[in-house]
Design a protein around this motif. Structure first.
Motif: not given
Length: 536
Positions: A401-419
């Motif tokens: 949850i914490l990583l998703n929250y931090a990473l998905i909001a980065n436009p360069d990472i976006n959906i890959y944050g869930a991975i």
């Protein structure tokens, strides 16, 4: 009805699982052609919520019933095993009906809370599935505990086949009304398929008095009260249900987090729906090989539970080692194959919009961790380590949850944050479970030695698959292959991959004669002599 051996039972469920997943893979591109990628984004998030509610009411109860039935049977008390099933069936129907009503009543606030306001109607149409499948789960749990596997597999195929036909029909008809109605139509078959599957299970249960307790089968003198059996079902069912709920809650978190954080990153509503649809496509494909893991857990849980009752430590260790061995044999080549063939598979299934294949390249190996964690969870539950599993799953989920929250909001990472969040979350759960399992059985499980053989064979397979796919596309399709050419290339690549991988496992000594003969003597007889001569 005849009980199946461990390998044969796993083979039956695996075949059924493959058929179910193939139907699902055919269903998804057809559904997307009807409701479009945006509609599929709404559909995916709707199913994330539904699956979580389903897990909290149903998923955990099938293994709980199976474990209790197996234990009572092994202790010479089949009458109370049957009694436990009937009590569980009643309890589950009551709980499922209440959950159905609550989901229908709170469909709107749930849709708003998960940032998916167009999902209200589809949640309402999905809600009756909870009550229907509650009864289905009870029957499957009883059959599983008795180690009568074939009807479970057949019921899964019947359920999915009916689901696909009915859902596509209603999605097409209702799409003329609105997108929301079309998405809802795509969920109607879920309840209908489950209902048809129940009819089949009841028919098998009642036909030829298959479950009548024969004279002499009851060897235990002690009979248990209904109150005791209810407590036992709850004792087993509650922690397994919570574990299943936590595992599926991660999907709900993805559905909500993805939308919220993509919005924060500046993506429009349409782009958010589209990216959510890509994530759904990836998950639908990546989870296909896990049907084999489900088959293993279905067989292993009652087997280990029986060994625990008999205090047979050697059998317990043998079953655990066998389960992890099969898990790696299945998940590693599946991950390699999906990564190598990702673009061709997406061009075959989603010809118009194939952006999501990039998610598969990076995310396919999550299934290895997912498969091992799923096996660890089932094994620990079989060993009566119920609640500790909840804590390890919770730890992994919190990090995800914490990583998703931090990473998905980065436009360069976006959906890959869930991975990325998925990898790290499952890795933490795996490490914690490994420590607990080692302390429980007082033996270190050599994951690396179980991993290395399939990894070597998979690497060889991956190279062969890559070149077969590349040159088939080049020879048959030139610079612009058609969808049919992608299908031919994918089929030939998979066929060669299976042959190379299987032969590689034999050369390394991972697959033995005894294992193949136990699973299917007919299959063994059809193996060429030059291959047999290399088998241990």
């Amino acid at each position: 009805m005849k009980k199946q051996s461990t390998t044969r039972g796993m083979a039956i469920l695996s075949i059924a699982g493959i058929v179910v997943k193939l139907l699902s893979l055919l269903y998804v591109p057809l559904l997307i052609s009807i409701i479009d990628t945006n509609g599929f984004g709404v559909y995916t998030n709707t199913y994330a919520v539904f699956t979580w509610v389903y897990a909290m009411t149903n998923i955990g109860m099938q293994p709980a019933i199976a474990k209790l039935v197996a234990e009572l049977d092994e202790s010479g008390n089949p009458r109370d095993a049957l009694k436990a099933f009937k009590i569980s069936r009643t309890l589950l129907f009551i709980v499922g009906t209440v959950a159905t009503i609550l989901l229908m009543v709170f469909a709107k606030p749930i849709s708003v809370a998960t940032k998916n306001p167009r999902a209200v109607l589809s949640l309402i149409t999905l809600a009756p599935t909870i009550a229907v499948t509650s009864v289905l789960v009870a029957y499957r749990g009883y059959f599983q505990g008795k180690n009568i596997i074939a009807p479970i597999g057949v019921s899964q195929v019947i359920e999915q086949f009916a689901n696909v036909i009915i859902s596509l029909t209603f999605a097409y008809a209702l799409m003329k009304v609105s997108l929301e109605a079309g998405v809802a139509g795509g969920t109607i078959g879920t309840s209908a398929g489950a209902f048809i599957s129940i009819i089949y299970m009841i028919y098998i249960y009642n036909s030829k008095k298959l479950f009548k307790i024969p004279k002499g089968a009851q060897t235990a003198e002690r009979r248990y009260s209904s109150k005791y059996l209810v407590k036992k079902v709850i004792k087993y069912g509650m922690p397994i249900t919570l574990s299943a709920g936590l595992q599926n809650f991660g999907t709900v978190i993805d559905a909500t987090n993805v939308r919220t954080r993509l919005s924060f990153a500046g993506f429009s509503a349409d782009n958010i729906d589209k990216l959510a649809g890509y994530l759904g496509q990836y998950q639908n494909l990546a989870y296909v090989p896990l049907v084999f893991i489900v088959a293993i857990t279905t067989i292993v849980l009652p087997d280990i539970s029986r060994a625990v009752i008999n205090k047979n430590k050697e059998t317990i260790k043998e079953k655990i080692g066998f389960a992890f061995k099969l898990g790696f044999i299945i998940t590693i080549p599946s991950a390699v194959g999906l990564a190598v063939l990702s673009e061709s598979i997406y061009k075959l299934l989603y010809f118009r919009d194939t952006y999501g294949f990039r998610l598969m390249i990076y995310g396919s190996f999550i299934m290895v961790l997912m498969g091992v964690v799923q096996l660890q969870t089932t094994i620990l539950q079989s060993l009566n380590k119920f609640y500790i599993v909840i804590y390890t799953l919770l730890a992994g989920l919190a990090v995800k949850i914490l990583l998703n929250y931090a990473l998905i909001a980065n436009p360069d990472i976006n959906i890959y944050g869930a991975i990325i969040g998925g990898y790290v979350g499952y890795l933490i759960t795996f490490l914690l479970n490994s420590i607990i399992l080692r302390k429980t059985i007082r033996k270190k499980i050599r994951y690396f030695s179980l991993f290395i053989g399939p990894a070597i064979a998979s690497s060889l397979m991956g190279l062969v698959v890559f070149f077969v796919n590349k040159y088939t596309l080049l020879i048959l399709g030139g610079t612009s292959p058609s969808r049919m050419i992608y299908g031919i290339a994918t089929f030939l690549s998979i066929l060669m991959g299976v042959l190379v991988y299987g032969y590689g496992l034999i050369l390394i000594g991972i697959i033995t004669k005894a294992e193949v003969q136990n699973m299917s003597p007919r299959l063994y007889n059809k193996i060429p002599n030059f291959v047999k001569s290399r088998m241990r």
